[in-house]
Design a protein around this motif. Sequence first.
Motif, PDB file in Angstrom:
ATOM      1  N   LEU A 215       0.812  -1.215   0.000  1.00 56.27           N
ATOM      2  CA  LEU A 215       0.000   0.000   0.000  1.00 56.27           C
ATOM      3  C   LEU A 215       0.845   1.264   0.000  1.00 56.27           C
ATOM      4  O   LEU A 215       0.496   2.251  -0.656  1.00 56.27           O
ATOM      5  N   ASP A 216       1.967   1.247   0.712  1.00 52.93           N
ATOM      6  CA  ASP A 216       2.798   2.452   0.741  1.00 52.93           C
ATOM      7  C   ASP A 216       3.384   2.753  -0.636  1.00 52.93           C
ATOM      8  O   ASP A 216       3.537   3.925  -1.015  1.00 52.93           O
ATOM      9  N   GLU A 217       3.689   1.697  -1.414  1.00 49.55           N
ATOM     10  CA  GLU A 217       4.208   1.910  -2.760  1.00 49.55           C
ATOM     11  C   GLU A 217       3.116   2.434  -3.686  1.00 49.55           C
ATOM     12  O   GLU A 217       3.374   3.291  -4.541  1.00 49.55           O
ATOM     13  N   LEU A 218       1.899   1.928  -3.518  1.00 47.83           N
ATOM     14  CA  LEU A 218       0.788   2.449  -4.307  1.00 47.83           C
ATOM     15  C   LEU A 218       0.540   3.914  -3.980  1.00 47.83           C
ATOM     16  O   LEU A 218       0.289   4.729  -4.865  1.00 47.83           O
ATOM     17  N   THR A 219       0.613   4.238  -2.698  1.00 53.22           N
ATOM     18  CA  THR A 219       0.409   5.623  -2.268  1.00 53.22           C
ATOM     19  C   THR A 219       1.429   6.542  -2.923  1.00 53.22           C
ATOM     20  O   THR A 219       1.082   7.614  -3.455  1.00 53.22           O
TER      21      THR A 219
END
Length: 232
Positions: A215-219
């Motif tokens: 999720l942090d990479e998508l963010t």
Amino acid sequence: MLDKLHVVNFSGGKDSTAMLLMMLERGMPVDEIVFCDTGKEFPQMYEHIAEVERYTGRKITKLQAERGFDYWFKDHVITRGKRKGWKGWGWPGYRFRWCTGRLKVDVINKYFKGKNTVHYIGIAADESQRCKGNGEQYPLVGWGITEPEALQYCYDKGFDWGGLYEQFCRVSCYLCPFQRIGALKVLYTHYPELWAEMQKLDKYSRIEFKHGYPLDELTAMFAKETGIVHKI
């Protein structure tokens, strides 16, 4: 022998909505309409449910698990299996969709325990491969109603979900990891408060949000692509 109850499993999406309305139009028996609230629905979904109740004049029974999504996600202590000792199951995966089991299937089974029921499921004809052979009924498949046809039918009746289907192909739980990347980008861009809730939960998960896409990479990716940076 107990009388058979005809139950519509109502997700609130286009297919289950079209199925319910068509069943009522055809005079088919509908003894109860049940909606399982995961607590992670789009806000527009609750207004849609109210609109369906007003339109049909029928009450929709709202069911909810005694322990909600957050409990199973981060608080439940796992006592067996490969994850023994973990606190919380984290994000659901293709092999283990605990969310569907704990927040929907188990809830419906408990509610109708001991009753003789036949359940009607809103699966469209172009997704008939999803049908199971457990005695459920799939009227849209029998009528040959496809997903686009179901959506247009609902639009023609005045239901628009506050524009959700103009943004997403699926309007189930907003934090579903099985959404496509494009849909997640729309969620990040237009629903920052919901994305922030996902970020808060993600801190408790040992399982990455989407296989290959933490999720942090998508963010970070969406922030770069859109130029929009949300503050938690």
